[in-house]
Design an enzyme around this catalytic site. Structure first.
Site, PDB file in Angstrom:
ATOM      1  N   GLY A 130      25.186  26.124 -19.256  1.00 20.74           N
ATOM      2  CA  GLY A 130      23.989  26.941 -19.494  1.00 20.74           C
ATOM      3  C   GLY A 130      23.353  26.703 -20.854  1.00 20.74           C
ATOM      4  N   GLY A 131      23.952  25.822 -21.658  1.00 22.34           N
ATOM      5  CA  GLY A 131      23.454  25.596 -23.017  1.00 22.34           C
ATOM      6  C   GLY A 131      22.012  25.103 -23.046  1.00 22.34           C
ATOM      7  N   THR A 132      21.719  24.095 -22.233  1.00 23.46           N
ATOM      8  CA  THR A 132      20.387  23.483 -22.221  1.00 23.46           C
ATOM      9  C   THR A 132      19.326  24.508 -21.838  1.00 23.46           C
ATOM     10  OG1 THR A 132      21.462  21.475 -21.432  1.00 23.46           O
ATOM     11  CG2 THR A 132      19.073  21.569 -21.206  1.00 23.46           C
ATOM     12  N   ASP A 139      13.890  18.791 -20.539  1.00 21.10           N
ATOM     13  CA  ASP A 139      13.865  17.497 -21.250  1.00 21.10           C
ATOM     14  C   ASP A 139      13.135  16.473 -20.385  1.00 21.10           C
ATOM     15  OD1 ASP A 139      15.699  16.579 -19.292  1.00 21.10           O
ATOM     16  OD2 ASP A 139      17.363  17.347 -20.482  1.00 21.10           O
ATOM     17  N   GLN A 159      29.099  11.634 -14.757  1.00 22.00           N
ATOM     18  CA  GLN A 159      29.820  10.449 -15.256  1.00 22.00           C
ATOM     19  C   GLN A 159      29.280   9.251 -14.454  1.00 22.00           C
ATOM     20  OE1 GLN A 159      31.941  10.920 -17.851  1.00 22.00           O
ATOM     21  NE2 GLN A 159      32.330   8.736 -18.081  1.00 22.00           N
ATOM     22  N   LYS A 219      11.055  19.065 -25.851  1.00 17.06           N
ATOM     23  CA  LYS A 219      11.564  17.862 -26.530  1.00 17.06           C
ATOM     24  C   LYS A 219      13.021  18.117 -26.882  1.00 17.06           C
ATOM     25  CE  LYS A 219       7.416  16.410 -28.870  1.00 17.06           C
ATOM     26  NZ  LYS A 219       6.722  16.723 -30.106  1.00 17.06           N
ATOM     27  N   ASP A 242      15.559  23.148 -13.741  1.00 14.82           N
ATOM     28  CA  ASP A 242      16.501  22.068 -14.009  1.00 14.82           C
ATOM     29  C   ASP A 242      17.306  21.795 -12.738  1.00 14.82           C
ATOM     30  OD1 ASP A 242      17.684  20.100 -15.480  1.00 14.82           O
ATOM     31  OD2 ASP A 242      18.548  21.409 -16.999  1.00 14.82           O
ATOM     32  N   ASP A 261      54.762  21.060  -1.846  1.00 16.13           N
ATOM     33  CA  ASP A 261      54.684  20.261  -3.081  1.00 16.13           C
ATOM     34  C   ASP A 261      53.247  20.049  -3.553  1.00 16.13           C
ATOM     35  OD1 ASP A 261      53.747  18.574  -1.159  1.00 16.13           O
ATOM     36  OD2 ASP A 261      55.220  16.991  -1.474  1.00 16.13           O
ATOM     37  N   GLY A 262      52.283  20.675  -2.875  1.00 11.46           N
ATOM     38  CA  GLY A 262      50.887  20.600  -3.335  1.00 11.46           C
ATOM     39  C   GLY A 262      50.044  19.568  -2.610  1.00 11.46           C
TER      40      GLY A 262
END
Ligand code: R5P
Length: 298
Positions: A227-229, A170, A95, A187, A221, A35-36
């Site tokens: 990967g956007g930043t 940043d 978070q 910046k 980083d 059932d997991g």
């Protein structure tokens, strides 16, 4: 003998650390019921109040990895062991506060569960929620960030083969890059967009620091996820005529982000907190040193 327990995300790393520290790996069975549900059973339960180092990196599959970790801590505590956590990559780190009313405070919730299970100490590497190297308070649990920045820089220095300037994408990377003198920062401005799903949508604009052209740049980083930043930063630095070397501690590289980044980076390295094609630096040595300090060998 001090014991070490490896969860699914860290078997290779924990073997290297066990060999370096002379600790004994305890075998365990992990199964899934039809059932997991998860099942965990330790093969050795002879802990007699000893410190047991429990290894788990929380990627990929953060939720199942957490359940396995919770059950492993529980099994150690049920059998009289003291639970010391080694979590090289700590998920839910972004978070780390409530951004919008009504959200779960996920990181604190995970910390509260770990504490209530009886975990005594957390050892982690460049967590997103605490960027300074050294001891810190993890919602009431003693914790230590053993930063991988110096290891990454040592490796990058050899690859670059000359002088370089370290750049953070940043100002948030200021504490992360503290071990490096003279770092500069892009910046970065983040603008949140309306979103109707759980994903927080945003737009990033990034500006080049002054006088960065025609140089060897080490762009660093803590984490590369979508990967956007880093891609935007690397692109701007490349277009300004720099050689761009990228280094991060946690290389998650979601989707096709690594291929995209390669268009603007001459070299990309990460550690093995999360295994990827760029894991050229191992954190096994710094974890071993920390464990040796805790068990009193050095
Ligand atoms: C931001 O504060 C972090 O240091 C990283 O820059 C960020 O989490 C990277 O995320 P992504 O790769 O999704 O842009």
């Amino acid at each position: 003998m001090v014991k070490l327990l490896s969860c699914s995300g860290t078997s290779e790393l924990s073997k290297t650390v066990a060999a370096a520290t002379g600790t004994e790996i305890v075998s365990k069975t992990v199964k899934k019921f039809p059932d997991g549900e998860t099942y965990v059973r330790l093969e050795d339960t002879d802990f007699k109040g000893e410190k047991v180092f429990i290894f788990q990196s929380l990627y990929p599959d953060p939720n199942n990895s957490l359940i396995e970790l919770f059950m492993t801590i529980n099994a150690v505590r049920e059998n009289g062991g003291r639970a010391f956590l080694v979590i090289p990559y700590f998920a839910y780190g972004r978070q780390d506060r409530i951004f919008e009313k009504g959200e779960a405070f996920s990181l604190k919730m995970v910390a509260d569960i770990l504490k209530s299970l009886g975990a005594e100490k957390l050892i982690t590497i460049d967590p997103h929620f605490y960027r300074k190297a050294g001891d810190f308070d993890f919602f009431g649990m003693p914790a230590r960030n053993i930063s991988a920045v110096s290891l990454l820089v040592e490796h990058a220095r050899k690859t670059i083969g000359g002088g370089f300037i370290a750049v953070g994408p940043d100002r948030g990377s200021k504490d992360f890059l503290a071990p490096l003198d003279g770092s500069v920062f892009m910046k970065k401005t983040k603008r949140f967009l309306p979103s109707d799903g759980p994903e927080r949508k945003y737009e990033i604009s990034i500006e080049l620091p002054e006088n960065i052209s025609g140089r060897n740049v080490l762009l660093m980083d803590d984490i590369i996820a979508s990967g956007g930043t880093i891609r935007k930063s690397a692109k701007i630095l490349k277009q300004a005529g720099n050689r761009v070397f990228v280094a991060c501690t946690h290389g998650i590289f979601l989707g096709g982000s690594l291929e995209e980044l390669k268009k603007y980076a001459d070299e990309i390295i990460s550690t093995d907190t999360v295994k990827s094609a760029c894991s050229k630096v191992s954190v096994a040595g710094i974890i071993s040193e920390e464990i040796e300090k805790i068990i009193g060998i050095t």
